[in-house]
Each structure stands twice: as structure tokens, then as C-alpha cells.
Enzyme design. Structure first.
Site, PDB file in Angstrom:
ATOM      1  N   LYS A   2      -9.068  -1.696   5.462  1.00 23.81           N
ATOM      2  CA  LYS A   2      -9.329  -2.166   4.097  1.00 23.81           C
ATOM      3  C   LYS A   2      -8.303  -3.208   3.664  1.00 23.81           C
ATOM      4  O   LYS A   2      -8.642  -4.209   3.032  1.00 23.81           O
ATOM      5  CB  LYS A   2      -9.331  -0.989   3.124  1.00 23.81           C
ATOM      6  CG  LYS A   2     -10.498  -0.024   3.310  1.00 23.81           C
ATOM      7  CD  LYS A   2     -10.652   0.902   2.132  1.00 23.81           C
ATOM      8  CE  LYS A   2      -9.558   1.931   2.048  1.00 23.81           C
ATOM      9  NZ  LYS A   2      -9.669   2.997   3.052  1.00 23.81           N
ATOM     10  N   HIS A  23       0.844  -1.192   0.000  1.00 22.70           N
ATOM     11  CA  HIS A  23       0.000   0.000   0.000  1.00 22.70           C
ATOM     12  C   HIS A  23       0.875   1.237   0.000  1.00 22.70           C
ATOM     13  O   HIS A  23       1.832   1.340   0.769  1.00 22.70           O
ATOM     14  CB  HIS A  23      -0.914   0.050   1.219  1.00 22.70           C
ATOM     15  CG  HIS A  23      -1.713   1.319   1.288  1.00 22.70           C
ATOM     16  ND1 HIS A  23      -2.857   1.511   0.533  1.00 22.70           N
ATOM     17  CD2 HIS A  23      -1.509   2.486   1.961  1.00 22.70           C
ATOM     18  CE1 HIS A  23      -3.331   2.716   0.762  1.00 22.70           C
ATOM     19  NE2 HIS A  23      -2.527   3.332   1.619  1.00 22.70           N
ATOM     20  N   SER A  55      -8.294   3.670   8.594  1.00 26.51           N
ATOM     21  CA  SER A  55      -8.914   3.612   7.280  1.00 26.51           C
ATOM     22  C   SER A  55      -8.109   2.713   6.344  1.00 26.51           C
ATOM     23  O   SER A  55      -8.647   1.809   5.696  1.00 26.51           O
ATOM     24  CB  SER A  55      -9.033   5.020   6.696  1.00 26.51           C
ATOM     25  OG  SER A  55      -9.519   4.992   5.376  1.00 26.51           O
ATOM     26  N   ARG A 107     -15.231  12.476   7.768  1.00 29.40           N
ATOM     27  CA  ARG A 107     -13.928  13.084   8.034  1.00 29.40           C
ATOM     28  C   ARG A 107     -13.674  14.213   7.051  1.00 29.40           C
ATOM     29  O   ARG A 107     -13.114  15.257   7.401  1.00 29.40           O
ATOM     30  CB  ARG A 107     -12.823  12.034   7.915  1.00 29.40           C
ATOM     31  CG  ARG A 107     -12.701  11.109   9.116  1.00 29.40           C
ATOM     32  CD  ARG A 107     -11.792   9.943   8.808  1.00 29.40           C
ATOM     33  NE  ARG A 107     -10.466  10.388   8.391  1.00 29.40           N
ATOM     34  CZ  ARG A 107      -9.657   9.677   7.623  1.00 29.40           C
ATOM     35  NH1 ARG A 107     -10.041   8.507   7.139  1.00 29.40           N
ATOM     36  NH2 ARG A 107      -8.475  10.147   7.304  1.00 29.40           N
ATOM     37  N   ASP A 114     -15.721   2.234   6.949  1.00 32.68           N
ATOM     38  CA  ASP A 114     -14.739   3.195   6.455  1.00 32.68           C
ATOM     39  C   ASP A 114     -15.373   4.193   5.496  1.00 32.68           C
ATOM     40  O   ASP A 114     -15.048   5.387   5.536  1.00 32.68           O
ATOM     41  CB  ASP A 114     -13.585   2.469   5.770  1.00 32.68           C
ATOM     42  CG  ASP A 114     -12.549   3.453   5.240  1.00 32.68           C
ATOM     43  OD1 ASP A 114     -11.955   4.167   6.063  1.00 32.68           O
ATOM     44  OD2 ASP A 114     -12.363   3.527   4.016  1.00 32.68           O
TER      45      ASP A 114
END
Length: 444
Positions: free
Chosen positions: A190, A85, A186, A171, A164
Site C-alpha cells: 500500500k 507508517h 500488506s 487472513r 491486499d
């Protein structure tokens, strides 16, 4: 368990108390089933923003969000599952190289990706420029592709981590986007919902990153590593430099084009930084997955799989299984069809010593590569080609950037933005290493 009132959870966090696992789980359950109002969710988010979370609270929040909807069961694959990620950058297309490399090594990469966010591009937008490529598979279809070829790149399903989606939308409207704890929950909820055994995090720092300062990026990286490890997932983070676009291109199709050239072992010299970062990240993934004795050995193996055609074969297989037309890869340059383009040339000689990479990213988005409104379309053939890198000697009149757009009227503002942010001086420039630090569980 007795009923926990959401007001009590809000007040406890507002007053700096540590929330129990039951309090966090009860609140997230109420977020998803709609029993907690947006006003109360917003108040709770602001309390977290101001008071923070302990490592234990963060792990519990991430877990509650992770299991707030359906999850992907990777066990039937019979392989170590590992993903990467990135916190987002300009021209950051490493996923397109890493997924096929990892699959070629015998691991599985269940990659659930996102779309463009702010000044950064999105993997799904890039993949959808491949004719026919379907990013919206069900988890069952996702599993079948992974079983067949070891890599799949899809978008978040409707029922994957629904908490989320709700929290993120609020947010964005409550000034709490920058909370490291909420960012971590968050991202990690995921990623962990995809059934990972291992995760490598590419945490960007510099002028093109959301976390510009090294200390902020390090703090976020440490939170994510601790959260991943607490969930039972082997996790490591690399802090990497994002002060200029990564590689040669930034946009949508042009980034696919660049990666296909690399996978076919015919890369451009300006793709060297992209290749090095991709095989570094893949090397860590191979190490976590037991395919190498060290990250350095993993990097060497990743490079070999990239150059010998093994990764390209996996790329072709994955795209076909997603319904994509692989014939466009025979000549990806010919598939690039912008309606208008313009070359930005240097006004004077010197050395390229700096730029605001975020501003470069916004210029790319305004060429049409990003969205004007949430859910809106993106232009497949908008973007830029970099002809120079930081530290390069520049001559007057030398091409520096080529701009592409599907509308000629969109060229003027991005050209001005780019011209204003590029700094050509006579000052010395010292090139910085791509990887600034590595953070593993032992470092926490």
C-alpha cells in the site's frame, strides 16, 4: 509463460519450496480476478504462515500486490515524495504533525491512511472529525492537492492494491494475521503504491503494540526495510516504545485538538513525548529527502518548522483543499462536545510504574472511539485525557485520567478497565528512551 495452476503454487509452498516470481504473480492475478477460490487462497496463506518466505519471495509478493490495481504516479509533482507508517499504537497521532512539517520543508507527503484497527486508532477517523474534511479523494484529486500544498491525507481508493483487501479479509478468518511476511507485504504494498521515493517506518514495541517483544518488532522492521530498499525506495525503520498512550489524548477529535495546539506552538507539557517522536520521524524524512545532512539536523529543522508556524500554515492549506472547515481550529477545545465525562482518581499514593497499554486502547475504543462492527460509525468526541505519565509521583485522590463519551452508559466498563490496569506502587521506575533502535539498509 505457461499457465501455472494455483494448486501447484500451494503445494510448492506447503512443502517448503521457494516460489518463483511467475508463480507469485500468477497467484495474485488469480486472487484479484476471482479465478482462485477463497479456500485455495486460505490454504496458500496458511502455507506462508507456516513455511515463511525468503527475502526475494517477499519482495516479489509485495510487488505483485502493489501493482494489482491502480497506483499513484508521483513524478509530475517534481518533488521527493516521502511518507511515514506506524504499526499502530494508542494516542499515536504523529501523522497529523509530520505531514505538514514535511510539506513545509519542500517535500511531498502522499499519505494514504487507514481506520481504527483493534485497540489502535485510525488517522482517517481522526481527520473526519474535522467538519467537511473529505478523505475519499480520487488519485487525480489527491495529486492536485499534493501539487498545491505538498501534503494530503486520504483513504485507500477502491482500486488501489485490491489484492491486499482480499488477502487481509481472509487472513482475519484463517489465523494468519500475525505472519510477519504477510504483515510486511500488506503494509509495504500500500505504501509503495503511492509512488514513494522514501519511507520512514515507526515500528512499535511494548504493551500497547501489536508486536510486544523487541525481537519480533525488529524482525518485522528488518523485513520492511529490506522490502522497501528492494523496490528502489529509501527506507529506514525506528523501533519505538509504546507502553503508555502517546501524548496527552487518545480518541478522535481530542487527538486533532492536541495536534492543532502543537502546530500553533501552544502545546501542553504532557505532549512532550508526542512532539519529540514526531520531529524525530520527520527529521529522518527530511534527511532521506535531501533537506538535511543528517537525521539529527533534520530533527532540528523539523522542530523549527513546527514552532515558527510554517507547518501550521501547511495544515490549514491542506484541510481547506480537502473541504474542511478550518474555523474549528481557532478554539479546538470548544469544539469538543462529549455528552458525558468522568474523572478517574488515584485510590492511594505512590508512583505510576506500569499499565497494559493495549487494555488502555480497548478502553478508549469501548468509550465509542472504535467500531463495534467493521464499517460501523465511531464517536468523534469519545476518548481519554491522560493527566499523568509513567514514572510520575501520584497523590491519593489525584486525577489520573478523564474519560469522554457520547453516551453516559458507556463510561462504566472503560473506567473499570483503566482502574484495573494502572499500577501505582512504591517501586522505583526508570524512564526508557522513546527510540529503542534505528534500522537502515546498512544494518541488514
Amino acid at each position: 509463460m505457461s499457465k501455472i495452476h494455483p494448486i501447484d503454487v500451494i503445494l510448492h509452498k506447503r512443502d517448503g519450496q521457494e516460489l518463483s516470481r511467475d508463480e507469485i504473480q500468477s497467484f495474485i492475478t488469480g486472487v484479484v480476478d476471482g479465478s482462485i477460490t477463497d479456500a485455495r487462497i486460505a490454504s496458500w496463506l496458511m502455507a506462508i504462515f507456516q513455511r515463511g518466505l525468503s527475502r526475494r519471495e517477499l519482495a516479489d509478493l509485495t510487488s505483485a500486490m502493489r501493482y494489482s490495481g491502480e497506483t499513484f504516479d508521483s513524478a509530475p509533482l517534481g518533488k521527493f515524495t516521502v511518507d511515514k507508517h506506524s504499526t499502530g499504537g494508542v494516542g499515536d497521532k504523529t501523522s497529523l504533525l509530520i505531514a505538514p512539517i514535511v510539506a513545509a520543508a519542500g517535500l511531498a507527503d502522499p499519505m494514504i491512511s487507514g481506520r481504527s484497527l483493534g485497540h489502535t486508532g485510525g488517522t482517517l477517523d481522526k481527520m473526519e472529525t474535522i467538519p467537511g474534511y473529505n478523505t475519499q479523494l480520487s488519485l487525480e484529486e489527491f495529486g492536485r492537492v499534493l501539487a498545491a500544498c505538498g501534503a494530503s491525507m486520504i483513504g485507500q481508493t477502491e482500486n488501489l492494491v485490491p489484492a491486499d483487501r482480499i488477502l487481509y479479509a481472509l487472513r482475519d478468518h484463517t489465523g494468519t494475521v500475525e505472519s510477519p511476511n504477510l504483515i510486511c507485504a500488506s503494509i509495504m504494498s500500500k505504501k509503495l503504491a503511492s509512488g514513494l521515493n522514501g519511507l520512514v517506518l515507526d515500528v512499535k514495541t511494548g504493551s500497547g503494540a501489536f508486536m510486544r517483544r523487541d525481537e519480533d518488532a525488529r524482525h518485522l522492521a528488518e523485513l520492511m526495510v529490506a522490502t522497501g530498499e528492494a523496490s528502489g525506495t529509501k527506507t529506514v525503520a525506528l523501533l519505538t516504545r509504546m507502553n503508555e498512550p502517546l501524548g496527552r489524548f487518545a480518541g478522535n477529535w481530542v487527538e486533532v485538538w492536541e495536534c492543532v495546539d502543537i502546530l500553533r506552538d501552544r502545546s501542553h507539557p504532557l505532549s512532550a513525548d508526542l512532539i519529540d517522536l514526531s520531529i524525530t520521524l520527520a527529521g529522518w524524512m527530511l534527511f532521506l529527502g535531501g533537506k538535511a545532512e543528517s537525521a539529527d539536523e533534520g530533527k532540528l529543522r523539523a522542530a523549527a518548522l513546527l514552532h515558527d508556524g510554517s507547518a501550521y500554515a501547511k495544515w490549514i492549506e491542506m484541510v481547506r483543499l480537502h473541504g474542511g472547515d478550518v474555523s474549528v481550529f481557532k478554539n479546538p477545545a470548544a469544539h469538543h462536545r462529549p455528552a458525558a465525562q468522568r474523572v478517574l482518581k488515584a485510590e492511594h499514593a505512590g508512583t505510576l510504574t506500569g499499565m497494559d497499554c493495549t487494555e488502555v486502547g480497548w478502553a478508549v475504543q469501548r468509550l465509542g472511539a472504535g467500531r463495534e462492527v467493521p464499517g460501523g460509525p465511531v464517536a468523534a468526541h469519545a476518548g481519554i485525557e491522560m493527566h499523568v505519565k509513567l514514572g510520575d509521583r501520584i497523590e491519593a485522590g489525584q486525577p489520573m485520567i478523564t474519560l469522554f463519551s457520547e453516551e453516559g452508559a458507556l463510561l462504566d466498563t472503560p473506567e473499570r478497565m483503566l482502574r484495573e490496569t494502572l499500577r501505582i506502587t512504591h517501586e522505583p521506575y526508570e524512564r526508557q528512551p522513546m527510540v529503542r533502535a534505528v534500522i537502515a539498509a546498512a544494518d541488514l
